[in-house]
Design a protein around this motif. Sequence first.
Motif, PDB file in Angstrom:
ATOM      1  N   VAL A 217       0.872  -1.166   0.000  1.00  0.00           N
ATOM      2  CA  VAL A 217       0.000   0.000   0.000  1.00  0.00           C
ATOM      3  C   VAL A 217       0.912   1.219   0.000  1.00  0.00           C
ATOM      4  O   VAL A 217       1.804   1.334   0.838  1.00  0.00           O
ATOM      5  N   TYR A 218       0.699   2.109  -0.948  1.00  0.00           N
ATOM      6  CA  TYR A 218       1.471   3.347  -1.006  1.00  0.00           C
ATOM      7  C   TYR A 218       0.514   4.495  -0.758  1.00  0.00           C
ATOM      8  O   TYR A 218      -0.506   4.621  -1.424  1.00  0.00           O
ATOM      9  N   ALA A 219       0.855   5.326   0.227  1.00  0.00           N
ATOM     10  CA  ALA A 219      -0.014   6.456   0.556  1.00  0.00           C
ATOM     11  C   ALA A 219       0.846   7.660   0.910  1.00  0.00           C
ATOM     12  O   ALA A 219       1.894   7.523   1.541  1.00  0.00           O
ATOM     13  N   ARG A 220       0.391   8.825   0.521  1.00  0.00           N
ATOM     14  CA  ARG A 220       1.077  10.059   0.874  1.00  0.00           C
ATOM     15  C   ARG A 220       0.285  10.703   2.017  1.00  0.00           C
ATOM     16  O   ARG A 220      -0.912  10.924   1.894  1.00  0.00           O
ATOM     17  N   ILE A 221       0.973  10.951   3.112  1.00  0.00           N
ATOM     18  CA  ILE A 221       0.325  11.591   4.256  1.00  0.00           C
ATOM     19  C   ILE A 221       1.198  12.730   4.754  1.00  0.00           C
ATOM     20  O   ILE A 221       2.373  12.840   4.400  1.00  0.00           O
TER      21      ILE A 221
END
Length: 102
Positions: free
Chosen positions: A8-12
């Motif tokens: 899972v790739y997420a920008r936070i």
Amino acid sequence: MAAKSANVYARIEPDVKEQAEAILAVLGIPSSNAINMFYKQIILNKGIPFDVKIPSSRPVDVTELSKSDLNTELEKGYADMEAGRTKSAKQVFSDIRRDYNI
């Protein structure tokens, strides 16, 4: 148990990541395990496992109140107490234990 091979790739926001990971570190939970737990809760709840809404009111930040505003807030609390719109600490803790099965 299925092998953990999906990514899972997420920008936070960096500060959100930092604060959350600090809490997870204290709990001894790696971030990947926390994300896996979150996804499992989504499955179990068939949706987001918490309310996603704009709060109707926010808690008062007393550090930003003037002396007059603080007194006003304290008077509101006292009026609630006098009118019976409060719970005892015993009742609050009982409600927490009931709501969270503890």
